[in-house]
Structures are given as C-alpha cells and as structure tokens.
Design a protein around this motif. Structure first.
Motif, mmCIF file in Angstrom:
data_model
loop_
_atom_site.group_PDB
_atom_site.id
_atom_site.type_symbol
_atom_site.label_atom_id
_atom_site.label_comp_id
_atom_site.label_asym_id
_atom_site.label_seq_id
_atom_site.Cartn_x
_atom_site.Cartn_y
_atom_site.Cartn_z
ATOM 1 N N TYR A 261 0.799 -1.230 0.000
ATOM 2 C CA TYR A 261 0.000 0.000 0.000
ATOM 3 C C TYR A 261 0.830 1.278 0.000
ATOM 4 C CZ TYR A 261 -3.817 -3.085 1.345
ATOM 5 O OH TYR A 261 -4.759 -4.075 1.389
ATOM 6 N N ARG A 262 0.168 2.348 -0.425
ATOM 7 C CA ARG A 262 0.647 3.691 -0.105
ATOM 8 C C ARG A 262 -0.188 4.167 1.077
ATOM 9 N NH1 ARG A 262 -1.204 7.032 -3.806
ATOM 10 N NH2 ARG A 262 -2.088 5.425 -5.116
ATOM 11 N N GLY A 263 0.409 4.595 2.121
ATOM 12 C CA GLY A 263 -0.389 5.031 3.258
ATOM 13 C C GLY A 263 0.409 5.037 4.530
ATOM 14 N N ALA A 264 -0.296 5.000 5.666
ATOM 15 C CA ALA A 264 0.391 5.130 6.944
ATOM 16 C C ALA A 264 -0.300 4.327 8.023
ATOM 17 C CB ALA A 264 0.443 6.599 7.366
ATOM 18 N N VAL A 265 0.484 3.883 9.002
ATOM 19 C CA VAL A 265 -0.041 3.269 10.216
ATOM 20 C C VAL A 265 0.599 4.002 11.387
ATOM 21 C CG1 VAL A 265 -0.126 1.188 11.634
ATOM 22 C CG2 VAL A 265 -0.252 0.995 9.145
ATOM 23 N N VAL A 266 -0.241 4.420 12.338
ATOM 24 C CA VAL A 266 0.318 5.011 13.555
ATOM 25 C C VAL A 266 -0.343 4.330 14.738
ATOM 26 C CG1 VAL A 266 0.660 7.102 14.914
ATOM 27 C CG2 VAL A 266 0.610 7.253 12.424
ATOM 28 N N ALA A 267 0.479 3.809 15.661
ATOM 29 C CA ALA A 267 -0.045 3.204 16.881
ATOM 30 C C ALA A 267 0.509 3.961 18.070
ATOM 31 C CB ALA A 267 0.353 1.739 16.964
ATOM 32 N N ILE A 268 -0.387 4.219 19.031
ATOM 33 C CA ILE A 268 -0.019 5.054 20.171
ATOM 34 C C ILE A 268 -0.419 4.373 21.467
ATOM 35 C CG2 ILE A 268 -0.918 7.106 21.382
ATOM 36 C CD1 ILE A 268 -0.368 8.754 19.070
ATOM 37 N N ASP A 269 0.376 4.559 22.507
ATOM 38 C CA ASP A 269 0.014 4.100 23.842
ATOM 39 C C ASP A 269 -0.937 5.143 24.439
ATOM 40 O OD1 ASP A 269 -0.177 3.562 26.519
ATOM 41 O OD2 ASP A 269 1.966 3.196 26.812
ATOM 42 N N PRO A 270 -2.221 4.779 24.621
ATOM 43 C CA PRO A 270 -3.202 5.800 25.027
ATOM 44 C C PRO A 270 -2.964 6.329 26.442
ATOM 45 C CG PRO A 270 -4.277 3.674 24.621
ATOM 46 C CD PRO A 270 -2.816 3.447 24.477
ATOM 47 N N SER A 271 -2.133 5.653 27.222
ATOM 48 C CA SER A 271 -1.935 6.125 28.587
ATOM 49 C C SER A 271 -0.989 7.320 28.653
ATOM 50 C CB SER A 271 -1.406 4.996 29.468
ATOM 51 O OG SER A 271 -0.093 4.661 29.089
ATOM 52 N N ASN A 272 -0.131 7.485 27.620
ATOM 53 C CA ASN A 272 0.806 8.613 27.706
ATOM 54 C C ASN A 272 1.168 9.245 26.361
ATOM 55 O OD1 ASN A 272 2.544 6.807 26.507
ATOM 56 N ND2 ASN A 272 3.703 6.392 28.372
ATOM 57 N N GLY A 273 0.653 8.719 25.253
ATOM 58 C CA GLY A 273 0.947 9.321 23.955
ATOM 59 C C GLY A 273 2.211 8.795 23.301
ATOM 60 N N GLY A 274 2.869 7.818 23.916
ATOM 61 C CA GLY A 274 4.080 7.239 23.319
ATOM 62 C C GLY A 274 3.756 6.536 22.007
ATOM 63 N N ILE A 275 4.566 6.799 20.986
ATOM 64 C CA ILE A 275 4.334 6.182 19.680
ATOM 65 C C ILE A 275 4.880 4.756 19.695
ATOM 66 C CG2 ILE A 275 4.918 6.272 17.229
ATOM 67 C CD1 ILE A 275 4.942 9.324 17.480
ATOM 68 N N LEU A 276 3.992 3.768 19.432
ATOM 69 C CA LEU A 276 4.399 2.367 19.437
ATOM 70 C C LEU A 276 4.884 1.941 18.061
ATOM 71 C CD1 LEU A 276 1.335 1.056 21.465
ATOM 72 C CD2 LEU A 276 3.670 1.353 22.302
ATOM 73 N N ALA A 277 4.267 2.505 17.026
ATOM 74 C CA ALA A 277 4.678 2.208 15.658
ATOM 75 C C ALA A 277 4.280 3.381 14.779
ATOM 76 C CB ALA A 277 4.012 0.931 15.159
ATOM 77 N N LEU A 278 5.117 3.670 13.799
ATOM 78 C CA LEU A 278 4.787 4.733 12.862
ATOM 79 C C LEU A 278 5.337 4.317 11.501
ATOM 80 C CD1 LEU A 278 4.708 8.482 13.374
ATOM 81 C CD2 LEU A 278 5.989 7.631 11.420
ATOM 82 N N VAL A 279 4.398 3.998 10.614
ATOM 83 C CA VAL A 279 4.792 3.497 9.297
ATOM 84 C C VAL A 279 4.291 4.464 8.244
ATOM 85 C CG1 VAL A 279 4.615 1.566 7.684
ATOM 86 C CG2 VAL A 279 4.560 1.131 10.145
#
Lengths: 616, 405
Positions: A261-279
């Motif tokens: 794909y062309r696009g993005a994935v962003v995963a965040i830890d909802p307890s503090n905003g820490g980025i878990l993955a950013l594609v």
C-alpha cells in the motif's frame, strides 16, 4: 626640563623617578621573558619552528544509540573511515595516485581541497567518507607517497533490526554550506548532522561533543607524536542515547503489512501518547544514508512519483471520512442538542435545498450509537445543522485537529478544520451556504487531518478523557551523569462528560463487535476491539481507506490508525491491518494464523560486528 | 620656521606612534593573509587613516578647549555606557559594541579617555585638596562609576584598566601613600580571596603591612584595615551566591588552564609561535604558527605573536623598545607641562598604554592571565586604534603647550 617648577604636590621628582622605574621594570620584564622564550627555549621550540607544527586533530564523538521500549537496539553506531587532506601539506603530483585509490574524480578532489583551504590550510578536511576496506588498505600502503593525506575514523549508522521506521528515526547528512553558515561554531565542513526525524530533532543530544588531540606534526604533515604526552588533549564526549516508546516487533510487523500500500499506520500508547509504531509507505532503507549516499540513489528517491521520502503519517492532509463522525456526535451530546435516545429515520438519502445527499443504505430508525455502528450518513447530515459550524469546529480543535500535535519527530501538518471565517476568506462573505456543512458532517469536504492527529484522537476516545502529546522518545540516557532522564510528557483534558464518552465508545464497540457493524474485520481473538471505519472520497480514483481503533475496550493499551491511499473501503482494507497490529502488540504474536515471524535481519557481517564492539 | 616647528612639534611621540601603527598594519596583514580576509586589513588601514586625522585634531585643539570638554565628554561616555547596558549587541560574549551607522564602535574605549580627562580636570581644580578625604572619595567615584558599568558588560579586562590608570593618576596628583594603600589593599585582598585561603591570608598580611607602614593616624589606618577585611570576606560570600556561569567566568579569568580549548590553547599556540621565532624570525608571511588559523582572532588579542614569530627577537625587541620609549616620553611630557590638567592627563594616558602593553604582551608570552584587552596600535579594532591615536595626539598637544599654565 629642569627649569620646570611644579606645585610641590604634583609630580614631585621622587614620584617621577618611581614611575619611570616602573615603566623600565615593565618593559624589562617583558624583554627578559622574550629573551627566555626566543633565545633560551628556542633550542626546544626552535626544533619545532623548523620541523614541527602543533596541530589539533578533531576526535569525533560517538553518536548516541536508539533503543526501543523493550531495550532492543534499533539504531547502532559503527566505524567508518574517511580520507582527509591537509591542504598545506598536499602535493599536486600525488593527485592522480589518490584519485586512483579512491576511484574518485581528481577534479572533485581538487574542489574539496579548495573548500578546505578556504577554512584553514593547516587543518585536515574530509574529501571522502566511508571508504571500503580495500581502498583503506591500498591507501595505508601508499600513505608515504601522499603527503598531507590521512584517514580518520568517523561513525556510521547501522540498523540491526528489520524495523526500519525511516521517517521516524530519520537520517544524517553531510552539513550543507547554508547550515554551516547558520550554525557556525561547533560544526565543520564535512560533518554529519541530523537531517530528518529523531536524528534532526535530537541532534544536539545525539551528537555528543567533539574532542581534540594535540599532535606534533612535521612540515610534510607527518605526525611526529603527541604534544606534551597528550596532557592537553580533550576527550570526545559520547552522545546521549534515546530510549523510544517504539515497539520494534510491532513496527516491523506493521511495515510488513503495508508493503502493498501507499499510506500510513500510527499506533499510540493511550496512557501517555508514546508512539508504538509509525509506518509511512512507500519508504526507504535508512542505511543508504549512513555512509556516503550515492548520487543515483538520491536522485531515485527524490524523483520517485510515490514520494518515499515524504512522511505520510504526519504530513498528509486528507479528509478523514466517517472516522470523524464522533466529533460531531460529541458536540451534539455534550451541548445537549441530542441525547442517546434521540432517533431519526434514515430513508437512505437526505435532502438539503434542492440537493440530495445519498447514504450507502437505508438504516431506518437510528439513534446515535447505531449511527456510529452502521456509519449512517443521514443521521449526521441532519445533525450538523442542529449543531452548527462553529461548535463543530470547536470540538474538532478540542480533539487536537487543525493544529500541530507537537510530536518530536519533526515536520507535521496542522491540517485544516474549516470555520465560517475560513469560508468567508476562501469563497467571500455570503457566497457560501449551509449546504457546505453537509459534507463536513461525514468528514468530507475541506476538512484535512493527518494520520498522526487521528491516532491522538483515537487515543483520547479510548482513555475517556486525556489528549496526550504524541512522542517517540520517552527518555534519554545522559552520558555525562549516566542517568536515564525521563521527559515530562504534556497532556490536556478533553473536558467531555463520562456520559458522552460512554455513548460514543459504545458505538465504536459495536462497529467491530455487532451485526451490521462496519469494522468487524478488525476483531481479534480474546480481546474486545472498538473502532470506526472511514472511506474518504477523492477525485484521484478509489477512496482513501481509514480505520481508527483501540483495544482492549475496557482498558485500552493501544490506539491505532490505518490510512491507505486509494485503496477502497476502510472496513474491508484498513480494518484488518489495524486488527493485526493491535493483536501483535497485545498478544505478542498473531494467534489466528502463524505469519512469517519478523526476524531481526542481519545487517552486519560477523567481522564488522567485532570491529563495532571494539569501537564502543 | 623650522625652529618653530621643532619647538612645538613633538616628533618623538609622533614617529613612535606611527612606527607602532605601521608594525600593526603589517602584522594584521600577515595574520589575516590566509583567511582571505583582505577586508580586515583594508578596514584597519581605513581606521589608521581616520586615527591619523583624529591624532592631528587632538594635537591642534586649544588646551583650554580640551579642558572645558572634559566633564561633558565624561557625561556623554556614561550615557553611552548606560545605553549599552540596556540595548547592547552581544559580540564575542560581551556587549561592548554599539552599532553606530554600521560601524562598530567600542564605547568603553571612549569612556576610558573621558574618565582620564574628568579625573584630571577634577584633580587640577584649585579647590580640590587631595588630602581631603571627601575629595578623594569624589575622585574614586569618578573612576568607579564607568568601571562598574564596563564590568557589567561584562568586560573584566577593560574594567581593570580603569583601576590601573586610577592609581598612577592619584599618585601623580600627590595623594599620600596611605591613601593609595587604602585604595589598593581591598583590591589585593579581594583578589586573594578568590584564589583560596592561603592567598587570602597572605593578601591580608600584605595589605596590613602596607597600611601600617604608610599610616599617619592609627584610628584611620585601623578603619581602612577593617574595610579591607570586610571587602575580602564579602567576596567569598558574594561569590558563593553567584550563578554557576558567572563563577565559571571568574574562574576561567583567574585560571585559564581550566578551559584548555579556549584561552589555554591560545596561550600554548602563542608561546610556540613566539618561541619558535628565534633571533631573526621566520620571515614575513612565513610564520607557520601565525598562518595556522587555530588561534581564533589572532589579529586582535594575540597580535604580538606575529612580530614575535616572523621578525624574531630582534623585531619583537624593537616593538618593546618603541613602547618603552613612548611610555617614558609620556612621563617626560607630564613632567614638563606647567598646566596641571595636562600633566595629570598625560600620566593617565601613559598608565593606560602601560597597562595594555604589560597585560597583552605578558598574556601572549604566558606571564599574565588571558584578559581580552588589545595591544595599543597593533591589535585589529577600529575604535581602539582611533582612541589610542587620539591619546597620542593629546600627548603631542601637551608637549606643544607645555609652557602654558
């Protein structure tokens, strides 16, 4: 002058004598010291005067490492050999030999030397970075034929895992003339400087502090030895390590899911905003920037029409489609315009003025929870006219849209939340109608958001109340104190009532878990997922597929956003990817089937690893 | 005609000054030869021209006019320093440059001359009695106010010059030894306190001795000693409450080796440069150390390395002899002047030159702490060159008017 008579108290002869004696004493003292330095110590210093000069050699610091949330090394440092030339000592006759060894155009070498000369004739300047071992040994053998030429050890990035995250980690480049003029002082020609992502944002912490070694050097540029046994030397100071919130396993897995794909994935830890993955896809291998980037690679990357260097996760500004409906729902519920029992009848179309806005199907009698679950457009079409443009925009801003998130990985778009003032400016006062609002109700029209903003929004919906500033770096390891310093994270309360949040979250739960929910493909075993699908229509073919979600429903540990350009419907394309990413994070593996495990790829051969260890 | 000229034109001061200015231009050219900074040399050449004009103006102005301008000039100097305090542009760590019509000007240089003139005018007044403590305190105030303003820039070096010019001026004007000892001892003790306990004790003993020997009245001497002790003890108290960066600045001033890449490295380079010059030097533009651009801004504070390395012991000695001759000439002029104001001013000017020469050349040869004050006539810097040449012009003026009361 003996005839002069002063007042008795002014400039008495005795005082004149004292002052003259002082002057003679001062000049005499300086004279003696001069005699001592130039005539006595000259035997010692004089040897240096004809043969030796003192030279400060820069000792490059080791750039800081980056580790993921589990302590896995993500960004490593290894040695790289650079060839240097000291312009004053260089002999034009050895130009062809040098160009042969380095397989480098002699004109290019001459140009680098000229640049170095402009700074200082007597300090070495890099002419080629990261030469291979073959060239290095060839150079070493013939060094005696090449006055003024030497090599130095620089550091170079290695990426030991299969998690590339090039847009997040960033890369370094040789400092440009413009940067050199602006940043001055610390940097010198040919230095590397963080140029994007974390490498750029944390440059000052990562780079460390250069050291200096003072050497006695003969007139031909050959090192005689250290000066005064190196007692004046200054050791380089290592750069600080970055401890990231990133999960290398999840990151690598998410990257593997996105290859098509062309696009993005962003995963965040909802307890503090820490980025878990950013594609962001398509992407590139960051290691091509770690040494000398071949020109053809650079041209290929910059001329690629799919823009692999462009960070889609933070820089794209697309309409979010139906994933934005919760903003309108929140505004309506919170302002008391509707409650959870308010119902409308969806006939599959909505008429405003003489235009008809269609829905995807006929939903019949629908309340707000069902409208989110089934993504009923008609419900929201009519709702926006009850809420109005300004309150709708205000709630959007409350969720962080239309403004920078303040993320620490560099450039990002603010997005756009249109207001009456915006429409007045673009179309002219009174030249736009309430009809424009109908598109906004379902996340279309001028509304523009980035995947990162959507991730922050999803995280805020999941944790029922706090908007955390997203960040990739949790802490740094300060090499001076050798202590881990936690960064203070910023957040602000959403100020939405628990009742409103519960209604919206129930709708999002049903999206994944109930019949007729649009996001059932995001479901994962043993865990309740909540989410919302979106399909943003656009003039360039298929719609952009969106999915935002979080899990587990009761106590969320991950919020994720998937955006796929021109991939079709969010429910069928984006939702499955989001489900897999959440499952990988929560279970540490994929339970429903066994995908090929994401093994750390061996970047370095064993021999280089040994060198790297020694270098540390 | 020629006789007249000989009678009034102070050719000694004129040619000594001109000689030093030429050595300065030659040295600045060499020091910036490699950096492609012809601009720096041209600018210095232009300032030498302006300086020559300033020198001639200072020479031909009527002595009465200069005398009358003293206090207004002093007031103007204070105002400029105050303005600088509020809106100073920071150049190399201190705020001494005031952008005037695009040309950098260093107001503290101007304030130095103005302070000498004001001190001299005050001390030359017939109503001033130097032995009167109130008048002594007033003259201290005249020197201390600009000194304190310069210190806030912060320019420790130049503020020390204010102190160094003050003592000889008072001495020349006839202050008794006790007054001088009372002024000197707090400074000695304050400096001693910064270096540590043993230095502090030694400095207390020295100042006690000074005060005891020069005493006239036991009670007054005891009071002076009490003040001295109080100053010494409060230094420690103030120092401990300073922000860390200010403490560091003071420590680097006292002990340059604490900052080896900064001033320590410069001294190392300067010593090798001068020492390697030998008897005859390496020849013009051939000094490897001078041409080595590792000494930052070597055309300003470390300019003495250039004649030292390239012209050797012979050349550098000649520079010292020129300075020595100029300083002795200043004292001679002060002696022969019948005008009290001119006489005191001449001593002030000589004291300023002497301090700069001692500190700057001493620093280049590792005898003095690294204090950023320029070498008169040689160091690059337009306003300093202009002010120094004006001061030389004033000496010539006093010579010409030496018979005037």
């Amino acid at each position: 002058m003996s005839t002069v008579v002063h007042h008795e108290d002014l400039g008495s002869p005795a005082r004149r004598k004292v002052l003259k004696f002082l002057v003679v004493g001062i000049i005499g003292l300086l004279f003696l010291r001069l005699y001592q330095l130039q005539m006595l110590y000259n035997i010692e210093l004089g040897r240096k005067s004809t043969e030796n000069t003192l030279r400060a050699i820069v000792r490059e610091p080791i750039r800081g490492y980056m580790f993921d949330r589990h302590g896995q090394l993500l960004v490593d440092v290894g040695p790289s050999y650079s060839v240097t030339v000291t312009p004053a000592g260089f002999n034009e006759h050895s130009l062809s030999l040098l160009s042969g060894i380095l397989s480098m155009d002699s004109e290019a070498i001459r140009e680098w030397i000229a640049k170095g000369r402009a700074y200082s004739r007597f300090s070495p300047t890099r002419i080629k970075r990261d030469i291979d071992f073959k060239a290095l040994s060839a150079l070493e053998e013939r060094l005696y034929l090449l006055p003024g030429v030497n090599y130095q050890i620089d550091s170079k990035r290695y990426y030991p895992t299969s998690a590339h995250a090039p847009h997040l980690l960033g890369y370094c480049k040789e400092i440009s003339d413009a940067q050199l003029a602006k940043l001055g002082e610390y940097y010198k020609l040919g230095d590397l400087i963080g140029s994007s992502g974390l490498e750029a944002s944390y440059e000052v912490m990562l780079r460390g502090q250069k050291g200096y070694e003072f050497l006695a050097v003969d007139a031909r540029g050959k090192v005689i030895g250290s000066f005064e046994n190196g007692q004046n030397d200054i050791l380089p100071r290592e750069g600080f390590d970055l401890l990231l919130s990133l999960d290398a396993g999840v990151q690598a897995f998410a990257e593997s899911l996105m290859t098509q794909y062309r696009g993005a994935v962003v995963a965040i830890d909802p307890s503090n905003g820490g980025i878990l993955a950013l594609v962001s896809k398509p992407d590139f291998d960051p290691s091509i920037f770690s040494g000398v980037t071949p020109l053809e690679d650079w041209i290929r990357l910059t001329s690629d029409t799919t823009k692999p260097l462009f960070n889609r996760a933070t820089m794209t500004r697309y309409p979010p489609g139906s994933t934005y409906k919760m903003v309108l729902a929140a505004a309506a519920l919170e302002e008391g315009i509707i409650d959870e029992n308010y119902r409308i009848t969806c006939t599959g179309a909505y008429r405003f003025g003489n235009r008809i806005f269609k829905d995807l199907s006929v939903h019949g009698s629908t309340n707000v929870v069902e409208a989110i679950q089934k993504s009923c457009n008609v419900f929201f079409y009519q709702l926006i006219h009850k809420v109005g443009l300004e309150p709708w925009a205000e709630y959007g801003r409350r969720f962080g849209f239309g403004q920078s998130t303040g993320v620490d990985i560099g450039e990002e778009t603010q997005g756009l939340v249109p207001t009456a003032e915006y429409y007045d400016r673009v179309y002219g006062k009174g030249r736009w109608t309430q009809g424009y609002l109908v598109s906004l109700a379902v996340g279309q029209g001028e509304l523009g958001v980035s995947p990162l903003q959507m991730a922050v929004y999803a995280a805020a919906l999941s944790n029922s109340g706090a908007l955390h500033q997203p960040h990739a770096v949790d802490a740094i390891r300060n090499k001076l104190t050798n202590r881990v310093e936690q960064f203070q994270q910023r957040s602000r309360p959403l100020k939405l009532s628990a009742k409103t949040m519960n209604v919206i979250r129930e709708g999002m739960r049903r999206v994944v878990n109930e019949q007729r929910g649009t996001g059932r493909a995001a479901a994962i075993p043993d865990v309740i997922v909540a989410g919302k699908t979106g399909t943003a229509e656009n003039p360039h073919g298929e719609g952009h597929a969106w999915f935002i979600g979080f899990a587990p429903f009761e106590e969320p540990v991950i919020a994720v956003v998937v955006m796929l350009e021109n991939a079709g419907s969010g429910g069928s394309r984006a939702a499955p990817i989001a489900g897999l990413v959440m499952e990988r994070y929560i279970h540490g593996e994929i339970k429903r089937y066994k995908p090929k495990p994401a093994i750390p790829k061996p970047v370095r051969s064993d021999t280089i690893t040994v060198v790297t260890e020694a270098y540390r | 005609m020629f006789e007249y000229f000989k009678e009034y034109f102070d050719s000694k001061t004129f040619f000594l000054t001109l000689g030093l200015v030429v050595v300065g231009l030659v040295s600045v050219y060499s020091a910036t030869y490699d950096a492609g900074a012809g601009v720096i040399f041209q600018r210095q050449l232009m300032w030498a021209g302006i300086g020559l004009a300033g020198m001639i103006v200072a020479m031909v102005l009527p002595l009465k006019t200069i005398h009358r301008l003293s206090f207004p000039a002093y007031a103007a100097g204070l105002v400029i320093l105050l303005i600088l305090l509020v809106v100073g542009k920071t150049v190399s760590g201190s705020k001494s440059w005031l952008g005037i019509a695009g040309l950098g000007g260093q107001p503290s240089e101007f304030a130095k001359v103005a302070t000498i003139l004001a001190l001299a005018a005050f001390l030359a007044k017939s109503t001033t009695i130097i032995s009167d403590p109130r008048h002594l305190f007033l003259s201290i105030a005249i020197a201390v106010v600009p000194m304190a303003l310069v210190l806030t820039q912060p320019d420790i070096g130049t503020s020390l010059v204010f102190f160094a010019l003050f003592l000889p001026v008072l001495y020349w004007a006839g202050a008794d030894n006790f007054a001088l000892a009372a002024i000197l001892s707090p400074v000695i003790v304050a400096a001693g306190a910064l270096f540590g306990t043993s230095f502090f004790v030694a400095s207390v003993v020295i100042s006690a001795l000074l005060l005891y020997i020069s005493r006239r009245n036991r009670f007054v001497a005891a009071t002076a000693f009490a003040v001295t002790l109080a100053v010494g003890l409060s230094v420690q108290f103030v120092y401990e409450r300073m922000p860390a960066y200010q403490q560091k600045r003071i420590m680097t001033f006292l002990n340059p080796e604490a900052d080896p890449l900064g001033s320590g490295y410069n001294v190392l380079q300067a010593k090798v440069a001068i020492g390697s010059g030998g008897m005859f030097g390496k020849g013009y533009l051939k000094g490897t150390q001078t041409q080595l651009n590792f000494i930052p801004e070597q055309w300003t504070d470390f300019i003495f390395c250039v004649p030292g390395e390239e012209f050797g012991f012979l050349g550098a000695s000649l520079v010292l002899i020129f300075f020595g001759a100029l300083l002795l000439r200043g004292i001679t002029i002060a002696t022969v002047c019948k005008n009290k104001f001119a006489s005191i001013t001449a001593i002030g000017i000589t004291a300023v030159f002497a301090t700069h020469v001692l500190v700057n050349i001493g620093m280049s040869m590792g005898l003095m702490p690294v204090v950023g004050i320029p070498l008169p006539f040689l160091s690059y810097g337009g306003s300093a060159l202009l002010v120094n040449m004006v001061m030389a012009g004033l000496l010539m003026n006093f010579w010409a008017n030496r018979k005037e009361y």
